[in-house]
Write an enzyme that holds these catalytic residues in place. Structure first.
Site, PDB file in Angstrom:
ATOM      1  CG  PHE A 139      -1.833   1.271   1.139  1.00  0.00           C
ATOM      2  CD1 PHE A 139      -3.010   1.228   0.413  1.00  0.00           C
ATOM      3  CD2 PHE A 139      -1.475   2.469   1.746  1.00  0.00           C
ATOM      4  CE1 PHE A 139      -3.829   2.354   0.288  1.00  0.00           C
ATOM      5  CE2 PHE A 139      -2.287   3.605   1.630  1.00  0.00           C
ATOM      6  CZ  PHE A 139      -3.470   3.536   0.904  1.00  0.00           C
ATOM      7  CG  ASP A 224       5.712   3.763   1.795  1.00  0.00           C
ATOM      8  OD1 ASP A 224       5.677   4.528   2.783  1.00  0.00           O
ATOM      9  OD2 ASP A 224       4.755   3.612   1.006  1.00  0.00           O
ATOM     10  CE  LYS A 253      -0.994   6.743   6.800  1.00  0.00           C
ATOM     11  NZ  LYS A 253      -0.662   5.653   5.926  1.00  0.00           N
TER      12      LYS A 253
HETATM   13  C1  LIG Z   1      -0.815   5.820   4.437  1.00  0.00           C
HETATM   14  C2  LIG Z   1       0.308   5.345   3.596  1.00  0.00           C
HETATM   15  C3  LIG Z   1       0.678   6.013   2.428  1.00  0.00           C
HETATM   16  C4  LIG Z   1      -0.128   7.167   1.860  1.00  0.00           C
HETATM   17  O1  LIG Z   1      -0.181   8.263   2.707  1.00  0.00           O
HETATM   18  P1  LIG Z   1      -1.361   9.366   2.532  1.00  0.00           P
HETATM   19  O2  LIG Z   1      -0.966  10.451   3.481  1.00  0.00           O
HETATM   20  O3  LIG Z   1      -2.640   8.695   2.875  1.00  0.00           O
HETATM   21  O4  LIG Z   1      -1.317   9.827   1.115  1.00  0.00           O
HETATM   22  C5  LIG Z   1       1.792   5.574   1.734  1.00  0.00           C
HETATM   23  N1  LIG Z   1       2.497   4.513   2.169  1.00  0.00           N
HETATM   24  C6  LIG Z   1       2.160   3.839   3.293  1.00  0.00           C
HETATM   25  C7  LIG Z   1       3.003   2.696   3.724  1.00  0.00           C
HETATM   26  C8  LIG Z   1       1.052   4.222   4.029  1.00  0.00           C
HETATM   27  O5  LIG Z   1       0.700   3.524   5.119  1.00  0.00           O
END
Ligand SMILES: *Cc1c(COP(=O)(O)O)cnc(C)c1O
Length: 408
Positions: A139, A224, A253
């Site tokens: 994700f 990520d 986040k």
């Molecule tokens: C939440 C998330 C994203 C995307 O972040 P947004 O602020 O919702 O655009 C990307 N990578 C990971 C691993 C995430 O958990």
């Protein structure tokens, strides 16, 4: 549980979420209150964005002070906040340079652009040929490029065509990475723990093996850590569990302190230096208000105490969850305070379980229909973890086991 506010939101807001039927109006620390004043413990932390708890006084102070000074100028000009924020971010993470954005999605997009341009300009991949390797179950956000490499049918269906340029391999399988790399491979994009994928922890040594492979094959390792980063896993970065440093790092986040959307792509100099003025940007990215809040958020992690607490409270919560004897429990996994409880969907649906938790004063959300996420703010106390475990046990007790044992 039929509030006029629910009807109002449902009438005017796109139905791209299926919220639990609770209307929140106040938050403080690990606690949230609904419009009737009922209190809930937050075990979701807004998908890890609220790691410092709701309305952390130091962060609210940084926000309100900076809002009265200077908020948004765009990066057409320098500000007295951005350099200071990015210096601290780079020093704490051991990365050379950073590019500030707002959402995690934008920071992932930034990493993809950086990796491709690096492949063409530095590695010498022929134009338009660069490939990026990703993992099944990933994700990384919801942009059209990103859903284009999702393995989740619902994220993709109806949103194509997709451009390509991505190769998918199984998660947690270093040999599959080695086999997938070609002379056209720019980067390997990976989550150290798959969050939305169901709190999937790869085998020990996986990231270290990926690091070795990427170094040997001249492929960028991009982690990520939008969800796993900044203390969530019990280390500053989840990469720290294996003592590795990626070539590209994506944070978001919690970086905004639970108050603002703040994200960043960090990288080695030779990767970041592919960007020249006009290549890439964001109107709000790196604004003074975001920079001041993110600087204050990072400052809360600097002495390591909160990260150590996340590790200890995580151990406590996992041990408590593992001690629960119920036929519907299939497993407990995670690191630090990023924890997933897997349920047997034939016995208890994760959504129903979350609704019962809500009725009993805990807010959480299912992921992938079978996993209940427990990811409270990192500031949660030992007593609060015990209180949560007590409620979780009680909720399990509301699902009678006698009938289930017959079923299993
Ligand atoms: C939440 C998330 C994203 C995307 O972040 P947004 O602020 O919702 O655009 C990307 N990578 C990971 C691993 C995430 O958990």
């Amino acid at each position: 549980m039929s509030s006029p506010r629910i009807a109002l939101e449902d009438r005017y807001c796109a139905h791209n979420y299926a919220p639990l039927p609770v209307v929140l109006s106040r938050g403080r620390g690990v606690w949230l209150w609904d419009e009737d004043g009922k209190r809930y413990m937050d075990m979701m932390s807004a998908y890890s964005a609220v790691s410092f708890g709701h309305s952390h006084p130091a962060l609210v102070a940084a926000l309100t002070h900076q809002a009265g000074q200077l908020a948004v100028t765009s990066r057409a000009f320098y500000s007295d906040q951005l350099g200071k924020f990015l210096q601290l971010l780079c020093e704490m993470t051991g990365m050379a340079k950073a590019l500030p954005m707002n959402s995690g999605t934008e920071a992932v997009e930034t990493s993809l652009k950086a990796a491709r341009k690096w492949a063409y300009q530095v590695k010498g991949v022929p134009d338009q040929q660069a490939q990026i390797i990703v993992c099944a179950g990933n994700f990384a956000g919801r942009s059209t490029t990103i859903v284009g490499f999702s393995s989740e049918a619902q994220y993709r269906d109806g949103f194509g065509p997709f451009d390509g340029g991505f190769v998918t391999i199984p998660y947690g399988d270093a040999a599959a990475l080695e086999a997938a790399i070609t002379s056209r491979t720019a980067a390997f994009l990976v989550e150290p723990i798959q969050g939305e994928g169901g709190i999937i922890v790869p085998p020990d040594g996986y990231l270290a093996q990926c690091r070795e492979i990427c170094t040997r094959r001249n492929v960028l390792l991009i982690c990520d850590e939008v969800q796993t980063g900044l203390g969530r896993s019990g280390r500053l970065l989840a990469c720290d569990h294996e003592g590795i440093r990626p070539d590209g790092l994506i944070l978001g986040k919690a970086l905004g302190g639970g108050l603002l959307p703040v994200s960043a792509f960090l990288a080695r100099s030779d990767v970041m230096d592919v960007f020249t003025p006009g290549d890439h940007g964001s109107t709000f990215g790196g604004n003074a208000l975001s920079a001041a809040v993110a600087y204050a958020a990072l400052s809360l992690l600097r002495d390591g105490e909160l990260i150590e607490a996340a590790e200890l409270r995580g151990q406590q919560l996992r041990a408590g969850l593992r001690a629960i004897r119920h036929p519907a429990v299939r497993g407990v996994r995670g690191k630090g305070l990023l924890i997933g409880l897997e349920l047997d969907p034939d016995l208890i649906s994760a959504r129903t379980f979350c609704e019962r938790l809500m009725e009993n004063g805990i807010l959480s959300k299912e992921t992938h229909h079978t996993v209940v996420r427990f990811a409270p703010p990192l500031i949660i106390s030992a007593d609060e973890v015990d209180a949560a475990l007590h409620i979780i046990e009680h909720v399990f007790a509301t699902f009678p086991t006698t009938h289930m044992e017959v079923c299993t």
